[in-house]
Each structure stands twice: as C-alpha cells, then as structure tokens.
Design a protein around this motif. Structure first.
Motif, PDB file in Angstrom:
ATOM      1  N   ILE A 128      -3.249   4.937  -6.588  1.00 27.86           N
ATOM      2  CA  ILE A 128      -3.133   5.793  -7.614  1.00 27.86           C
ATOM      3  C   ILE A 128      -2.914   7.309  -7.271  1.00 27.86           C
ATOM      4  O   ILE A 128      -2.018   7.813  -7.592  1.00 27.86           O
ATOM      5  CB  ILE A 128      -4.410   5.567  -8.733  1.00 27.86           C
ATOM      6  CG1 ILE A 128      -4.457   4.232  -9.251  1.00 27.86           C
ATOM      7  CG2 ILE A 128      -4.329   6.638  -9.589  1.00 27.86           C
ATOM      8  CD1 ILE A 128      -5.574   3.970 -10.166  1.00 27.86           C
ATOM      9  N   GLN A 129      -3.932   7.603  -6.209  1.00 30.48           N
ATOM     10  CA  GLN A 129      -3.907   8.846  -5.619  1.00 30.48           C
ATOM     11  C   GLN A 129      -2.533   9.288  -5.028  1.00 30.48           C
ATOM     12  O   GLN A 129      -1.968  10.498  -5.116  1.00 30.48           O
ATOM     13  CB  GLN A 129      -5.019   9.064  -4.822  1.00 30.48           C
ATOM     14  CG  GLN A 129      -5.212  10.563  -4.465  1.00 30.48           C
ATOM     15  CD  GLN A 129      -6.693  10.844  -3.968  1.00 30.48           C
ATOM     16  OE1 GLN A 129      -7.430  10.058  -3.881  1.00 30.48           O
ATOM     17  NE2 GLN A 129      -6.863  12.096  -3.774  1.00 30.48           N
ATOM     18  N   ASN A 130      -2.154   8.165  -4.305  1.00 30.20           N
ATOM     19  CA  ASN A 130      -0.793   8.312  -3.237  1.00 30.20           C
ATOM     20  C   ASN A 130       0.496   8.530  -4.401  1.00 30.20           C
ATOM     21  O   ASN A 130       1.210   9.308  -4.018  1.00 30.20           O
ATOM     22  CB  ASN A 130      -0.616   7.360  -2.383  1.00 30.20           C
ATOM     23  CG  ASN A 130      -1.528   7.408  -1.449  1.00 30.20           C
ATOM     24  OD1 ASN A 130      -2.108   8.386  -0.970  1.00 30.20           O
ATOM     25  ND2 ASN A 130      -1.593   6.513  -0.328  1.00 30.20           N
ATOM     26  N   LEU A 131       0.329   7.784  -5.531  1.00 31.05           N
ATOM     27  CA  LEU A 131       1.738   7.679  -6.034  1.00 31.05           C
ATOM     28  C   LEU A 131       1.713   8.719  -7.275  1.00 31.05           C
ATOM     29  O   LEU A 131       2.781   9.237  -7.643  1.00 31.05           O
ATOM     30  CB  LEU A 131       1.456   6.352  -6.958  1.00 31.05           C
ATOM     31  CG  LEU A 131       2.115   5.124  -6.058  1.00 31.05           C
ATOM     32  CD1 LEU A 131       1.789   3.728  -6.846  1.00 31.05           C
ATOM     33  CD2 LEU A 131       3.488   5.297  -5.624  1.00 31.05           C
ATOM     34  N   THR A 132       0.482   9.149  -7.685  1.00 28.88           N
ATOM     35  CA  THR A 132       0.560  10.282  -8.747  1.00 28.88           C
ATOM     36  C   THR A 132      -0.133  11.380  -8.187  1.00 28.88           C
ATOM     37  O   THR A 132       0.201  12.802  -9.037  1.00 28.88           O
ATOM     38  CB  THR A 132      -0.443   9.886 -10.080  1.00 28.88           C
ATOM     39  OG1 THR A 132      -1.700   9.870  -9.406  1.00 28.88           O
ATOM     40  CG2 THR A 132       0.067   8.396 -10.636  1.00 28.88           C
ATOM     41  N   GLY A 133      -0.909  11.508  -7.187  1.00 32.71           N
ATOM     42  CA  GLY A 133      -1.522  12.961  -6.904  1.00 32.71           C
ATOM     43  C   GLY A 133      -2.740  13.216  -7.794  1.00 32.71           C
ATOM     44  O   GLY A 133      -3.386  14.489  -7.330  1.00 32.71           O
ATOM     45  N   LEU A 134      -3.209  12.378  -8.507  1.00 33.16           N
ATOM     46  CA  LEU A 134      -4.467  12.419  -9.204  1.00 33.16           C
ATOM     47  C   LEU A 134      -5.595  11.430  -8.754  1.00 33.16           C
ATOM     48  O   LEU A 134      -5.081  10.460  -8.125  1.00 33.16           O
ATOM     49  CB  LEU A 134      -4.122  11.982 -10.760  1.00 33.16           C
ATOM     50  CG  LEU A 134      -2.994  12.869 -11.286  1.00 33.16           C
ATOM     51  CD1 LEU A 134      -2.564  12.219 -12.504  1.00 33.16           C
ATOM     52  CD2 LEU A 134      -3.496  14.250 -11.348  1.00 33.16           C
ATOM     53  N   VAL A 159      -3.129   1.844 -16.111  1.00 32.23           N
ATOM     54  CA  VAL A 159      -3.079   2.854 -15.204  1.00 32.23           C
ATOM     55  C   VAL A 159      -1.940   3.048 -14.285  1.00 32.23           C
ATOM     56  O   VAL A 159      -1.671   2.040 -13.537  1.00 32.23           O
ATOM     57  CB  VAL A 159      -4.453   2.725 -14.028  1.00 32.23           C
ATOM     58  CG1 VAL A 159      -4.513   3.981 -13.287  1.00 32.23           C
ATOM     59  CG2 VAL A 159      -5.735   3.008 -14.987  1.00 32.23           C
ATOM     60  N   PRO A 160      -1.173   4.252 -14.112  1.00 33.78           N
ATOM     61  CA  PRO A 160      -0.028   4.201 -13.156  1.00 33.78           C
ATOM     62  C   PRO A 160      -0.521   4.093 -11.782  1.00 33.78           C
ATOM     63  O   PRO A 160      -1.437   4.754 -11.073  1.00 33.78           O
ATOM     64  CB  PRO A 160       0.609   5.512 -13.263  1.00 33.78           C
ATOM     65  CG  PRO A 160      -0.614   6.385 -14.022  1.00 33.78           C
ATOM     66  CD  PRO A 160      -1.656   5.548 -14.611  1.00 33.78           C
ATOM     67  N   GLY A 161       0.030   2.999 -11.008  1.00 31.69           N
ATOM     68  CA  GLY A 161      -0.362   2.727  -9.771  1.00 31.69           C
ATOM     69  C   GLY A 161      -1.333   1.691  -9.361  1.00 31.69           C
ATOM     70  O   GLY A 161      -1.770   1.227  -8.364  1.00 31.69           O
ATOM     71  N   TRP A 162      -1.641   0.980 -10.502  1.00 30.95           N
ATOM     72  CA  TRP A 162      -2.375  -0.182 -10.634  1.00 30.95           C
ATOM     73  C   TRP A 162      -1.752  -1.304 -10.209  1.00 30.95           C
ATOM     74  O   TRP A 162      -2.178  -2.116  -9.388  1.00 30.95           O
ATOM     75  CB  TRP A 162      -3.432  -0.254 -11.877  1.00 30.95           C
ATOM     76  CG  TRP A 162      -4.253  -1.037 -11.834  1.00 30.95           C
ATOM     77  CD1 TRP A 162      -4.427  -2.505 -11.815  1.00 30.95           C
ATOM     78  CD2 TRP A 162      -5.811  -0.642 -11.292  1.00 30.95           C
ATOM     79  NE1 TRP A 162      -5.951  -2.812 -11.809  1.00 30.95           N
ATOM     80  CE2 TRP A 162      -6.759  -1.805 -11.339  1.00 30.95           C
ATOM     81  CE3 TRP A 162      -6.171   0.738 -11.191  1.00 30.95           C
ATOM     82  CZ2 TRP A 162      -8.231  -1.594 -11.162  1.00 30.95           C
ATOM     83  CZ3 TRP A 162      -7.728   0.707 -10.986  1.00 30.95           C
ATOM     84  CH2 TRP A 162      -8.561  -0.494 -10.924  1.00 30.95           C
ATOM     85  N   SER A 193       0.959  -1.226  -0.037  1.00 35.91           N
ATOM     86  CA  SER A 193      -0.085   0.200  -0.112  1.00 35.91           C
ATOM     87  C   SER A 193       0.851   1.362  -0.154  1.00 35.91           C
ATOM     88  O   SER A 193       1.205   1.952   1.146  1.00 35.91           O
ATOM     89  CB  SER A 193      -1.055  -0.018   1.223  1.00 35.91           C
ATOM     90  OG  SER A 193      -1.884   0.873   1.244  1.00 35.91           O
ATOM     91  N   PRO A 194       1.339   1.683  -0.905  1.00 38.45           N
ATOM     92  CA  PRO A 194       1.985   2.840  -1.200  1.00 38.45           C
ATOM     93  C   PRO A 194       1.675   4.158  -0.852  1.00 38.45           C
ATOM     94  O   PRO A 194       0.513   4.389  -0.863  1.00 38.45           O
ATOM     95  CB  PRO A 194       2.701   2.916  -2.845  1.00 38.45           C
ATOM     96  CG  PRO A 194       2.023   1.590  -3.590  1.00 38.45           C
ATOM     97  CD  PRO A 194       0.918   1.249  -2.222  1.00 38.45           C
ATOM     98  N   THR A 195       2.606   4.924  -0.150  1.00 43.14           N
ATOM     99  CA  THR A 195       2.098   6.341   0.233  1.00 43.14           C
ATOM    100  C   THR A 195       2.576   7.217  -0.548  1.00 43.14           C
ATOM    101  O   THR A 195       3.448   7.083  -1.609  1.00 43.14           O
ATOM    102  CB  THR A 195       2.725   6.485   1.791  1.00 43.14           C
ATOM    103  OG1 THR A 195       3.966   6.846   1.589  1.00 43.14           O
ATOM    104  CG2 THR A 195       2.320   5.378   2.876  1.00 43.14           C
TER     105      THR A 195
END
Length: 132
Positions: free
Chosen positions: A122-128, A102-105, A79-81
């Motif tokens: 996805i949100q933690n890794l890309t900010g999106l 999708v990046p972070g999938w 679970s990346p932060t």
C-alpha cells in the motif's frame, strides 16, 4: 502554459473485483460515462498511464470501478515497489479516484486477484501509510 484535462473511468468486465460487485461497477462506470468520462479497459489503461507519465502538459484523472490493481500497473506482482506505473502516475501529479477495497491490497490478472504483502505494498503504490 495551458494544461489539458482528460477524464477516464476504468471498467473492464473481464477484470477482477474485490469488495465492489459487478453490478455496482457497471452502475459506477455508466454514471461517469454519462458525465463525460471515457471508458477504458486494462490495455487502454496501461497506455494512458504511460502517456500521462511522459507528458506534463496533461492532467489525467482515472476513476477505478475495480478495487484491484491490474498487474500491468505494478513492476513486481509479488511485491510492488515505488517504481510501479501506478505510483509513478500519482507522483507525476495525476489523479486516481479509488472505490471499494484498499488500493494496493490486491493485484489482478484477468478475473484472478491475489493479495499483496502488507503494509509495504500500500505504501509503495500510493505513498500513504497503510490503514492496517
């Protein structure tokens, strides 16, 4: 202040893919190499990302021919932060060009890939916000 620009293409035949097949990854890498990008593999990728985060006088662009994030670029493969190298690289103002899934999938270790918890990865890794 002069800013140096560095261009890389990440392609490592010993690393996992998701939606991108191996032939497409090879063709993409060849295209970018012919156009002045330096090909890097997983270990070089980690070193370049770390150097870029520490040095504001360079502007680094990395094209990923893999649509799986290497485990070495995340702080927690389950679970990346936001503290992951991947996110810190982007936050420092550098650029990632992402192809495929999708990046972070997915996170990858060698040829193996594992899905990450969504939508927070996805949100933690890309900010999106996640497209899901």
């Amino acid at each position: 202040m002069n800013v140096e620009h560095q261009y890389y293409v990440f392609h490592d035949e010993s690393f996992a893919l998701s939606w991108i097949d191996s032939e497409a990854a090879i063709r993409m890498a060849e295209y970018f190499i012919k156009n002045g990008f330096k090909k890097i593999e997983v270990n070089e990728l980690v070193n370049i990302v770390n150097q870029a985060i520490r040095n504001p006088n360079i502007n680094v662009t990395i094209v990923f021919c893999h649509d799986v994030i290497p485990d070495k670029l995340v702080d927690n493969p389950q679970s990346p932060t936001q503290n992951s190298l991947f996110r810190r690289f982007l936050t420092a103002g550098h650029t990632i060009v992402w192809m495929g899934d999708v990046p972070g999938w997915y996170v990858g270790i060698g040829k193996e890939k594992k899905p990450l918890p969504q939508p927070q990865s996805i949100q933690n890794l890309t900010g999106l916000k996640s497209p899901t």
